[in-house]
Write a protein that holds these residues in place. Structure first.
Motif, short mmCIF file in Angstrom:
data_model
loop_
_atom_site.label_atom_id
_atom_site.label_comp_id
_atom_site.label_asym_id
_atom_site.label_seq_id
_atom_site.Cartn_x
_atom_site.Cartn_y
_atom_site.Cartn_z
N UNK A 260 4.77 1.78 4.66
CA UNK A 260 4.85 0.59 3.81
C UNK A 260 3.44 0.00 3.77
N UNK A 261 2.81 0.13 2.61
CA UNK A 261 1.43 -0.36 2.45
C UNK A 261 1.45 -1.73 1.77
N UNK A 262 0.82 -2.70 2.43
CA UNK A 262 0.75 -4.08 1.91
C UNK A 262 -0.70 -4.31 1.51
N UNK A 263 -0.97 -4.37 0.21
CA UNK A 263 -2.33 -4.30 -0.29
C UNK A 263 -2.98 -5.61 -0.70
N UNK A 264 -4.29 -5.58 -0.67
CA UNK A 264 -5.19 -6.63 -1.15
C UNK A 264 -4.88 -6.92 -2.62
N UNK A 265 -4.93 -8.17 -3.02
CA UNK A 265 -4.53 -8.54 -4.37
C UNK A 265 -5.15 -7.67 -5.46
N UNK A 266 -4.31 -7.20 -6.36
CA UNK A 266 -4.78 -6.36 -7.47
C UNK A 266 -5.54 -7.17 -8.51
N UNK A 267 -5.49 -8.51 -8.41
CA UNK A 267 -6.17 -9.37 -9.38
C UNK A 267 -7.64 -9.57 -9.05
N UNK A 268 -8.06 -9.09 -7.86
CA UNK A 268 -9.46 -9.28 -7.46
C UNK A 268 -10.13 -7.99 -7.03
N UNK A 269 -9.39 -6.87 -7.07
CA UNK A 269 -9.95 -5.59 -6.64
C UNK A 269 -9.11 -4.46 -7.23
N UNK A 270 -9.74 -3.32 -7.42
CA UNK A 270 -9.02 -2.13 -7.90
C UNK A 270 -8.40 -1.35 -6.74
N UNK A 271 -8.54 -1.86 -5.53
CA UNK A 271 -8.08 -1.14 -4.34
C UNK A 271 -6.59 -0.81 -4.40
N UNK A 272 -5.77 -1.78 -4.80
CA UNK A 272 -4.33 -1.54 -4.82
C UNK A 272 -3.97 -0.47 -5.84
N UNK A 273 -4.60 -0.52 -7.00
CA UNK A 273 -4.33 0.50 -8.02
C UNK A 273 -4.73 1.88 -7.51
N UNK B 18 1.99 -5.18 -3.60
CA UNK B 18 0.80 -5.96 -3.94
C UNK B 18 0.98 -7.35 -3.35
N UNK B 19 0.22 -7.67 -2.31
CA UNK B 19 0.39 -8.95 -1.61
C UNK B 19 -0.14 -10.13 -2.42
N UNK B 20 -0.94 -9.85 -3.46
CA UNK B 20 -1.51 -10.93 -4.28
C UNK B 20 -2.25 -11.95 -3.41
N UNK B 21 -2.89 -11.44 -2.36
CA UNK B 21 -3.58 -12.34 -1.44
C UNK B 21 -4.70 -11.60 -0.73
N UNK B 22 -5.52 -12.36 -0.02
CA UNK B 22 -6.66 -11.80 0.69
C UNK B 22 -6.79 -12.46 2.06
N UNK C 168 -5.68 -19.17 -3.80
CA UNK C 168 -5.08 -18.02 -4.47
C UNK C 168 -3.99 -18.54 -5.39
N UNK C 169 -4.14 -18.31 -6.68
CA UNK C 169 -3.14 -18.69 -7.66
C UNK C 169 -2.71 -17.44 -8.41
N UNK C 170 -1.46 -17.03 -8.19
CA UNK C 170 -0.96 -15.79 -8.81
C UNK C 170 -1.89 -14.61 -8.56
N UNK C 171 -2.41 -14.56 -7.35
CA UNK C 171 -3.24 -13.44 -6.96
C UNK C 171 -4.70 -13.57 -7.33
#
Length: 283
Positions: A86-99, A115-119, A193-196
């Motif tokens: 179960x991978x809980x990832x860095x917000x996709x709204x600030x990095x391409x890492x999750x994608x 996508x945790x939508x958080x950092x 953080x607002x909506x990631x």
């Protein structure tokens, strides 16, 4: 019952002792200085600040790429055969890492990505929530765990004050004039953080000692945070007296446990030395 293994990125700033306690697997993101690629988590944060002092430039940061994720997930499976990831990832709204994790996951079975939508501490709060659920319910079905994690994602609240307007200016995040005015008026922006997405919201005037208390007061006024656990985030250089005072304020407001999290390379590159933040989960 197959074992569930949690994973996340270095941008969660998950304390090493807690990662080891819960067997959370952490994949590094990247920091680039003078054309050299350094792994976040292995590069001392002080080196970033020293680099800025020498060059008046801040390093750039890059996400974990898909190939690295493939190796990362493969290594987890080798270390924990037949596990469910179960991978809980860095917000996709600030990095391409999750994608990139999503792309890599296409080669694997029995894997869930959230996508945790958080950092930083906001992401760490979600990961540690999941770890505690696993500890309390070791036989939980992975679908149930994922459901619980996804339910808590919008409840993770993060607010922080960058330590240096110079770092924001060097990174092109504010204009020279805005930085000058901010310095003269001792204005400190609050980032939330607002909506990631990382967004500048409130502004505090005065010394960091006063700004941190104002930030915390506004944070508690806006969010009904669970008093069982609170996370304070700091970047190297934050005055120890401020840390002591914030612990006192947290206890005065009924928090049972307070954990300090040091900002790693990813966040420190953007916030500068002496930053402060707070993270927790809403009830």
């Amino acid at each position: 019952m197959r074992r569930i293994i949690l994973s996340t990125e270095s941008g969660a700033d998950l304390p090493r002792d807690l990662a080891e306690t819960y067997d959370v697997q952490v994949v590094p993101m990247h920091i680039i200085m003078d054309g050299e690629d350094y792994l976040d988590g292995e590069l001392p944060v002080q080196d970033i600040y020293d680099y800025y002092e020498r060059t008046k430039k801040i390093p750039s940061t890059t996400s974990t790429n898909a190939h690295e994720y493939e190796e990362f997930f493969t290594n987890i499976r080798e270390k924990f055969p037949d596990c469910i990831i179960v991978h809980i990832g860095y917000t996709s709204k600030a990095s391409s890492s999750f994608q990139n994790a999503v792309i890599a996951a296409e080669e694997f079975e029995d894997m869930y990505l959230i996508d945790a939508l958080n950092v930083t501490g906001g992401l760490a709060a979600i990961v540690l929530y999941a770890a505690n659920v696993l500890e309390e319910e070791p036989d939980i079905e992975p679908e149930q765990l994922v459901e619980k994690i996804e339910a808590v994602v919008p409840k993770s609240r993060l607010s922080f004050i960058p330590g240096s307007l110079e770092f924001l200016k060097a990174g092109g995040r504010v204009s020279n004039m805005a930085s000058l005015i901010g310095t003269l008026l001792k204005i400190k922006p609050c980032i939330e953080l607002k909506d990631g997405k990382l967004m500048s919201t409130k502004k505090y005037r005065g010394k960091m000692s006063g700004a941190t208390e104002k930030l915390f007061h506004d944070y508690l006024k806006e969010f009904n945070i669970d008093r069982k656990q609170l996370y304070f985030i700091y970047s190297i250089g934050l005055d120890e007296k401020i840390k002591q005072r914030m612990e006192e304020v947290a206890k005065e407001n009924g928090f049972e446990n307070v954990r300090w999290i040091q900002a790693g390379g990813m966040i420190s590159t953007h916030s500068g030395p002496g930053g402060f933040g707070v993270a927790g989960l809403e009830q």
